[in-house]
Scaffold this motif. Structure first.
Motif, PDB file in Angstrom:
ATOM      1  N   THR A  40       0.827  -1.196   0.000  1.00 36.48           N
ATOM      2  CA  THR A  40       0.000   0.000   0.000  1.00 36.48           C
ATOM      3  C   THR A  40       0.869   1.257   0.000  1.00 36.48           C
ATOM      4  OG1 THR A  40      -1.725  -1.172   1.198  1.00 36.48           O
ATOM      5  CG2 THR A  40      -1.798   1.218   1.271  1.00 36.48           C
ATOM      6  N   ALA A 173      -2.190  -4.938  -3.397  1.00 28.26           N
ATOM      7  CA  ALA A 173      -1.192  -4.790  -2.333  1.00 28.26           C
ATOM      8  C   ALA A 173      -1.082  -6.055  -1.495  1.00 28.26           C
ATOM      9  CB  ALA A 173      -1.561  -3.610  -1.428  1.00 28.26           C
ATOM     10  N   GLN A 318      -3.709  -4.475   4.883  1.00 31.23           N
ATOM     11  CA  GLN A 318      -4.196  -3.329   4.111  1.00 31.23           C
ATOM     12  C   GLN A 318      -4.511  -2.163   5.029  1.00 31.23           C
ATOM     13  OE1 GLN A 318      -7.434  -4.000   1.369  1.00 31.23           O
ATOM     14  NE2 GLN A 318      -5.962  -4.301  -0.271  1.00 31.23           N
TER      15      GLN A 318
END
Length: 654
Positions: A40, A173, A318
């Motif tokens: 990310t 990601a 995340q």
């Protein structure tokens, strides 16, 4: 490489690529579809943004959130790159301008949600457009099952073939090696064209704090006030349920904190205002469900707190990845207790269709199929089968992948219009080849006061005009502001492969599929709980979970490296005595069964249905019979689903 580095400088003002960017772009420009797995905030988007400027035709980007689209569009426009989106926030005029720009080639990048493909007007439009590259953001949705899973992502390989798109870029990601292989296989991406960069982030301090439910709020305030590890700044507090977000935000504000709740139950305008205030620094703390985060490109978030347990290691990574994107020290705190574990597991159990419901779905398809064609509206089908809309979409997609269903087109069952200009005078503006058709349409509109609806059957019988032909002409008139066109009741039309429609076999196949996904999701939660209790560096293990073997063995800035290994305390739930449990349970089950029998006599009262009622897991039938009004609804929501199910099964079968 020199040429694209020159473009990087001239278009974006960057002197050099970040890790993985140059390799991915070179692969794409050499004609190789690619998968980019970057953490990310590490510049995944630039891979398609720069590539798109070097390709001859349109780049079509699938993005999961309007907010994410708008952030990226603002960036592209600031660099002078012609990009636009088609989304639900736009007016008719705005959408028309975008489509015109795409059609004439002045727009190089178009961003849409995957659900846009269900719009019949868009599908007619996009088939006319030459497309150089398909980009799929948050591409792990193609592979993963979960509470927020987007089943329509599974159809993207089909759309790629249908639109004859030569090049694909998948961006994510968080994808394990298994998920990467699955994604790549679906788009025929070769292993050598999977680009994964380092996952480890040296500025993130992972801190797991053992706690009990009654202590959590005070410990949250202590974390918010602590500036020993990182300076006080923008913070996100993640919770599982909407009601918890409201309660915590209200309590924080009462204690003088700048805090707002954010969740999917709020109106879109309210959510936009809350997000804007947070991004501009007017609100310090957002207390949010997982509805908040994707597309939040705020570089200076200093603190991410998990007030409740996250859903999985993937979600956790995340969510903490939103901290410290400016590479400054940032803190990621988990208030670790097991009280919310059953809530997480129950979400999974509540999404899994029962065999009888799958059977009802297949019977409905058979009974409603005419000339190998089946039409359905999702809301009505969900109520008819008692399957939640999300798993229902997934089942329909699985039937597509099994070649039982083939989507033909979708349309809005209810189309109506009102004239804003002179419909007779407009005859002179209609293209000559449409002149006769336009007159037939005028005579085939049935009015109720101001609004009218085209009688598609009548128009077809008179002039052989298909529904699509009629809508194309009406859309042309709407674009010229002669009329206002409205539609609702999205109806999906499928072709049924009756030869392959073996009812019992399909029931077993689909039930096995959802059971496997349920087991997999419960296992993911268990894996996460084990991860939090590791006695080895958490940052190192998190990186290795996602395939990064180059992270340091000891980061020096996580709980474990600080000699603080987490051991979850047992939940401090006030457990009912066995006698009280049995007495209340029998009463609630009897009341529920009698109520459903009166309100919906055809509904089968299974142990699963009763357990979902007692644990507060909403089902379409519960809305229909107003089950929330009964005393037993959600009475056992803090108990383990399996414990309640076993007790209900014993009661029903005794």
């Amino acid at each position: 490489m020199i040429a694209i580095e020159e473009s990087l400088q001239s278009l974006f003002g960057f002197n050099q690529f970040r890790e993985g960017q140059g390799q991915t772009i070179e692969q794409l420009l050499s004609g190789h579809s690619s998968l980019a797995v970057f953490p990310t905030g590490s510049g995944k988007s630039l891979c398609y943004q720069l590539t798109a400027t070097q390709l001859p035709n349109l780049t079509l980007v699938i993005s999961p959130l309007i907010a994410l689209m708008h952030d990226q569009l603002d960036f592209l426009r600031s660099k002078g790159i012609a990009a636009a989106s088609l989304d639900s926030s736009q007016t008719k005029e705005e959408s028309q301008i975008v489509m015109s720009g795409v059609h004439n080639g002045s727009i190089k990048i178009l961003m849409i949600s995957v659900e846009r493909f269900k719009n019949e007007r868009f599908r007619r439009f996009i088939k006319q457009i030459p497309i150089s590259m398909l980009v799929v953001d948050e591409a792990h949705c193609i592979s993963e099952w979960g509470h927020n899973f987007r089943p329509d992502y599974l159809k993207l390989p089909h759309y790629k073939q249908e639109l004859n798109i030569p090049l694909v870029l998948l961006l994510t990601a968080t994808a394990t090696r298994r998920v990467q292989r699955d994604m790549a296989q679906k788009f025929s991406i070769h292993r050598e064209h999977i680009v994964q960069t380092g996952f480890y982030r040296s500025n993130l301090n992972i801190d797991l704090i053992q706690t009990h439910n009654h202590e959590k709020f005070d410990k949250l305030k202590a974390v918010l006030n602590n500036t020993d590890v990182v300076p006080q700044g923008a913070s996100i507090v993640y919770v599982t349920q909407q009601k918890t977000a409201e309660e915590i935000a209200n309590a924080l504000r009462s204690d003088g904190y700048s805090a707002m709740a954010y969740h999917a139950g709020l109106g879109s305008d309210i959510r936009s205002d809350i997000q804007a205030n947070f991004m501009q620094g007017k609100t310090r703390i957002i207390v949010a469900t997982i509805a908040f985060g994707m597309g939040i490109d705020k570089s200076d978030i200093r603190l991410v707190v998990h007030y409740d347990l996250p859903k999985s290691i993937e979600n956790y990574s995340q969510e903490i990845g939103r901290a410290g994107r400016d590479n400054q020290p940032s803190r990621c705190v988990l208030l670790a207790c097991l009280e919310g574990l059953h809530t997480l597991e129950n979400f999974v159990y509540g999404d899994t269709p029962e065999p009888q419901d799958i059977d009802a779905l297949l019977h409905h398809i058979t009974e409603e199929t005419v000339d190998q064609e089946w039409e359905t509206q999702l809301y009505g089908l969900s109520n008819h089968t008692n399957i939640r809309s999300l798993p229902l979409k997934t089942l329909l997609v699985q039937l597509e992948l099994l070649n039982i269903l083939t989507p033909k087109y979708s349309y809005y069952a209810d189309v109506r219009l009102k004239w804003d200009g002179d419909r007779i005078a407009f005859s002179n503006q209609v293209p000559a080849e449409w002149s006769n058709a336009y007159q037939t349409i005028l005579s085939g509109i049935q009015y109720k006061k101001i609004w009218g609806s085209p009688n598609f059957d009548q128009i077809y019988n008179q002039a052989g005009l298909s529904r699509g032909d009629v809508l194309q002409i009406l859309e042309y008139a709407a674009d010229k502001n002669v009329l206002t066109l409205e539609s609702k009741g999205l109806t999906e039309v499928y072709e049924i492969n009756t030869r392959a429609f073996h009812h019992k076999v399909l029931v077993n196949q689909l039930h096995q599929y959802v059971e496997e996904k349920q087991t997999s999701e419960i296992d993911r939660i268990a894996t996460m709980i084990r991860f939090f209790q590791l006695d080895r560096c958490l940052n190192s293990n998190l990186a290795r979970y996602f395939g990064d073997q180059n992270a340091p063995d000891n980061c020096g800035h996580c709980s474990v490296c600080g000699n603080n290994v987490l051991v979850f305390s047992q939940p401090d739930i006030n457990k009912k005595s066995h006698e009280e449990w049995q007495e209340n349970l029998a009463l609630y089950v009897k009341e529920f069964a009698q109520h459903v029998k009166i309100k919906s006599p055809k509904t089968s009262i299974s142990a699963v249905l009763v357990t979902r009622f007692l644990t507060g897991l909403t089902q379409p039938i519960f809305t229909k019979v107003k089950a929330r009004q009964l005393n037993g609804f959600a009475a056992y929501e803090e108990q383990a689903y399996k414990d309640v199910f076993d007790a209900v099964s014993q009661l029903i079968h005794s």
